[in-house]
Design an enzyme around this catalytic site. Structure first.
Site, PDB file in Angstrom:
ATOM      1  N   HIS A  65      -1.017 -12.139   1.586  1.00 17.01           N
ATOM      2  CA  HIS A  65      -2.099 -10.459   0.884  1.00 17.01           C
ATOM      3  C   HIS A  65      -2.614 -11.522  -0.363  1.00 17.01           C
ATOM      4  CE1 HIS A  65      -3.139  -7.078  -0.182  1.00 17.01           C
ATOM      5  NE2 HIS A  65      -4.012  -7.579  -0.483  1.00 17.01           N
TER       6      HIS A  65
ATOM      7  N   TYR B 115       1.216  -1.328   0.236  1.00 21.25           N
ATOM      8  CA  TYR B 115       0.158   0.032   0.185  1.00 21.25           C
ATOM      9  C   TYR B 115       0.885   1.454  -0.307  1.00 21.25           C
ATOM     10  CZ  TYR B 115      -4.173  -3.193   1.427  1.00 21.25           C
ATOM     11  OH  TYR B 115      -5.058  -3.771   1.905  1.00 21.25           O
TER      12      TYR B 115
HETATM   13  N1  LIG Z   1      -6.595  -7.877   1.604  1.00 18.41           N
HETATM   14  C1  LIG Z   1      -7.448  -6.775   0.574  1.00 18.41           C
HETATM   15  O1  LIG Z   1      -6.313  -7.928  -0.763  1.00 18.41           O
HETATM   16  C2  LIG Z   1      -7.606  -5.603   0.154  1.00 18.41           C
HETATM   17  C3  LIG Z   1      -8.530  -5.303  -1.021  1.00 18.41           C
HETATM   18  C4  LIG Z   1      -9.049  -3.992  -1.113  1.00 18.41           C
HETATM   19  C5  LIG Z   1      -8.913  -3.769   0.213  1.00 18.41           C
HETATM   20  N2  LIG Z   1      -8.182  -3.602   1.242  1.00 18.41           N
HETATM   21  C6  LIG Z   1      -9.247  -3.148   2.411  1.00 18.41           C
HETATM   22  O2  LIG Z   1      -9.214  -2.635   3.025  1.00 18.41           O
HETATM   23  C7  LIG Z   1     -10.126  -1.439   3.323  1.00 18.41           C
HETATM   24  C8  LIG Z   1     -12.039  -0.623   2.467  1.00 18.41           C
HETATM   25  O3  LIG Z   1     -11.425  -0.962   1.399  1.00 18.41           O
HETATM   26  P1  LIG Z   1     -11.710  -0.052  -0.254  1.00 18.41           P
HETATM   27  O4  LIG Z   1     -10.608   1.021  -0.334  1.00 18.41           O
HETATM   28  O5  LIG Z   1     -11.923  -0.702  -1.326  1.00 18.41           O
HETATM   29  O6  LIG Z   1     -13.621  -0.082  -0.071  1.00 18.41           O
HETATM   30  P2  LIG Z   1     -14.680   1.024   0.840  1.00 18.41           P
HETATM   31  O7  LIG Z   1     -14.578   1.010   2.589  1.00 18.41           O
HETATM   32  O8  LIG Z   1     -15.790   0.204   0.815  1.00 18.41           O
HETATM   33  O9  LIG Z   1     -14.362   2.208   0.550  1.00 18.41           O
HETATM   34  C9  LIG Z   1     -13.496   3.272   0.643  1.00 18.41           C
HETATM   35  C10 LIG Z   1     -14.974   4.647  -0.904  1.00 18.41           C
HETATM   36  O10 LIG Z   1     -15.548   4.824   0.271  1.00 18.41           O
HETATM   37  C11 LIG Z   1     -16.017   6.269   0.800  1.00 18.41           C
HETATM   38  N3  LIG Z   1     -17.561   6.271   2.175  1.00 18.41           N
HETATM   39  C12 LIG Z   1     -16.255   5.956   2.990  1.00 18.41           C
HETATM   40  N4  LIG Z   1     -16.697   5.947   4.114  1.00 18.41           N
HETATM   41  C13 LIG Z   1     -18.027   6.851   3.612  1.00 18.41           C
HETATM   42  C14 LIG Z   1     -18.845   7.219   4.368  1.00 18.41           C
HETATM   43  N5  LIG Z   1     -19.084   7.949   5.693  1.00 18.41           N
HETATM   44  N6  LIG Z   1     -19.764   8.092   3.344  1.00 18.41           N
HETATM   45  C15 LIG Z   1     -18.991   8.501   2.012  1.00 18.41           C
HETATM   46  N7  LIG Z   1     -18.021   7.589   1.000  1.00 18.41           N
HETATM   47  C16 LIG Z   1     -17.329   7.401   1.998  1.00 18.41           C
HETATM   48  C17 LIG Z   1     -14.526   6.974   0.346  1.00 18.41           C
HETATM   49  O11 LIG Z   1     -14.647   8.182   0.226  1.00 18.41           O
HETATM   50  P3  LIG Z   1     -13.819   8.947   1.341  1.00 18.41           P
HETATM   51  O12 LIG Z   1     -12.327   8.577   1.126  1.00 18.41           O
HETATM   52  O13 LIG Z   1     -14.260  10.743   0.018  1.00 18.41           O
HETATM   53  O14 LIG Z   1     -14.505   9.067   2.375  1.00 18.41           O
HETATM   54  C18 LIG Z   1     -13.825   6.082  -0.307  1.00 18.41           C
HETATM   55  O15 LIG Z   1     -14.227   6.318  -1.788  1.00 18.41           O
HETATM   56  C19 LIG Z   1      -8.486  -1.034   2.326  1.00 18.41           C
HETATM   57  O16 LIG Z   1      -8.218   0.581   2.787  1.00 18.41           O
HETATM   58  C20 LIG Z   1      -7.778  -1.826   2.233  1.00 18.41           C
HETATM   59  O17 LIG Z   1      -7.375  -1.703   4.065  1.00 18.41           O
HETATM   60  C21 LIG Z   1      -7.694  -5.679   1.234  1.00 18.41           C
END
Ligand SMILES: NC(=O)c1ccc[n+]([C@@H]2O[C@H](COP(=O)([O-])OP(=O)(O)OC[C@H]3O[C@@H](n4cnc5c(N)ncnc54)[C@H](OP(=O)(O)O)[C@@H]3O)[C@@H](O)[C@H]2O)c1
Length: 288
Positions: A104, A51
């Site tokens: 991962h 990341y």
């Molecule tokens: N293990 C793996 O393979 C893997 C893969 C992908 C992700 N991950 C982990 O999962 C975490 C989260 O996943 P993700 O970032 O893909 O998706 P997510 O948490 O489903 O979505 C993030 C998005 O939602 C928005 N958001 C968050 N809270 C909000 C709220 N209360 N109101 C409005 N918009 C909101 C954020 O925008 P803003 O920034 O504008 O708030 C961002 O654009 C990652 O950070 C990472 O740590 C792991």
């Protein structure tokens, strides 16, 4: 080893919290975001060696009560498999502490060997828990057939539009905690604007995000939503303050669409990574 007596790292972490915080794709912004996350009572922070933000997470927690935090990082450099311990030490140096270390992806031909190295880290007391990400039922069955240390968690894409029920059921049956990534489906309209979510959000007077995250908690999954905005972080943590009835959870279950937002683990080992892997092996072989 006797299956019943196999260690599960989770025991060394007194209890896993109901919700965590995803740090990807944020970097310097984490210096302000993480203190907000901690002030909301969230103790689980998720990062990874790919990341490019472990240093920022480390800086953000430097003056926090670090003992109270669970720092989760991941091994994501299959082309450096021969330097597994070095990769871990590099992450540790950036973060200052790692409590939970995850593999991962189920890297083809490599993940079993990597799991043995993960076990060695755990058995040497370097981390309190080890787990996997993006493992399907076939991978998990294979893993449970030979492991000395059971994975504490399986982190996978999981939200109402893509529930991966076969995998989450298998995890539940085998005491493997499900950690949901992309739990908000990255705010996909099909989810956030759906009648079910709007109705429940009106009923409870909470945001659509809180309803979706609460759905995870009712299922016993740990969601790790990401945001660097104070308003959104505080909003998301509000999902701890109410609960959904069983029939409401079932209504949200009905939103399943098989809509994967992120990579498919079966195709994730891209040609780019294969190339990196080969280059790395050649370099190691000829000593440059
Ligand atoms: N293990 C793996 O393979 C893997 C893969 C992908 C992700 N991950 C982990 O999962 C975490 C989260 O996943 P993700 O970032 O893909 O998706 P997510 O948490 O489903 O979505 C993030 C998005 O939602 C928005 N958001 C968050 N809270 C909000 C709220 N209360 N109101 C409005 N918009 C909101 C954020 O925008 P803003 O920034 O504008 O708030 C961002 O654009 C990652 O950070 C990472 O740590 C792991």
């Amino acid at each position: 080893m006797d299956k019943e007596n196999r260690d599960c790292g989770e025991k060394r972490i007194s209890a896993l919290p109901q919700i965590g915080f995803g740090t990807y794709p944020h970097k310097e912004a984490l210096l302000e975001a993480i203190p907000v996350v901690i002030s909301c009572g969230c103790t689980l922070l998720d990062t990874s060696d790919n990341y490019d933000n472990e240093e920022w997470v480390g800086k953000a927690i430097a003056s926090a009560k670090r003992d109270e935090l669970i720092i989760c990082s991941k091994f994501s450099q299959p082309y450096r498999a021969l330097e597994f311990n070095k990769c871990f030490e590099e992450s540790l140096a950036k973060l200052g502490k790692i409590d939970m270390y995850l593999l991962h992806w189920p890297y083809p031909h490599l993940w079993k060997k990597l799991w043995v190295m993960m076990e060695e880290l755990y058995l040497a007391g370097k981390v309190s828990a080890i787990g996997v990400c993006n493992f399907d039922v076939t991978n998990l069955k294979e893993l449970l057939s030979f492991c000395r240390v059971k994975p504490c968690v399986n982190q996978l894409e999981c939200h109402p539009l893509f529930q991966q029920k076969e995998i989450t059921d298998y995890c539940r049956e085998n005491d493997i905690c499900v950690m949901s990534y992309s739990p908000l489906a990255r705010m996909n309209d099909a989810l956030m604007e759906s009648d079910v979510i709007k109705e429940l959000s009106g009923k409870y007077g909470v945001s659509a995000s809180q309803i979706v995250l609460r759905w995870d908690i009712e299922h016993g999954f740990i969601p790790i939503p990401a945001s660097a905005k104070e308003k959104h972080i505080v909003d998301n943590m509000g999902c701890l303050n109410f609960s959904l009835a069983e029939d409401e959870v079932a209504k949200i279950d009905g939103l399943e669409e098989g809509l994967r937002i992120r990579f498919d683990p079966k195709t994730r080992f891209t040609s780019r990574e294969k190339r990196k892997f080969l280059i790395r092996r050649i370099r190691l072989a000829i000593g440059i």
